[in-house]
Design a protein around this motif. Structure first.
Motif: not given
Length: 89
Positions: A63-84
């Motif tokens: 519970q004490q990490d939920v806000e941090l986790a949501k913020e980290l997930l919101k900030e994540y931007i996947p790479p432009d090239d999905p082919s890898g």
């Protein structure tokens, strides 16, 4: 599961209907030092079509990490090239 976690002190940081997205999110939080685990992951692996029925794969954190986790997930931007990366030559 982390030995100090109690079921009543857990929170859902995110819900995924794709196991691949859930694994990436878990890896992101793990790499940032946030203890987490996927709930219903094994059910999805065995019966992938039941994901919508059981409510998806839940990413659980303390519970004490939920806000941090949501913020980290919101900030994540996947790479432009999905082919890898390309093949190794």
């Amino acid at each position: 599961m982390h030995p100090d976690w109690e079921p009543d002190k857990l929170a859902t940081a995110a819900i995924f209907y794709s196991l691949h997205e859930a694994d990436i999110a878990k890896g992101l939080l793990d790499s940032c030092g946030v203890d987490c685990f996927l709930c219903d992951e094994h059910m999805h692996r065995v019966h992938p079509l039941t994901s919508e029925i059981i409510g998806g794969v839940r990413l659980q954190v303390a519970q004490q990490d939920v806000e941090l986790a949501k913020e980290l997930l919101k900030e994540y931007i996947p790479p432009d090239d999905p082919s890898g990366p390309g093949p190794i030559e």
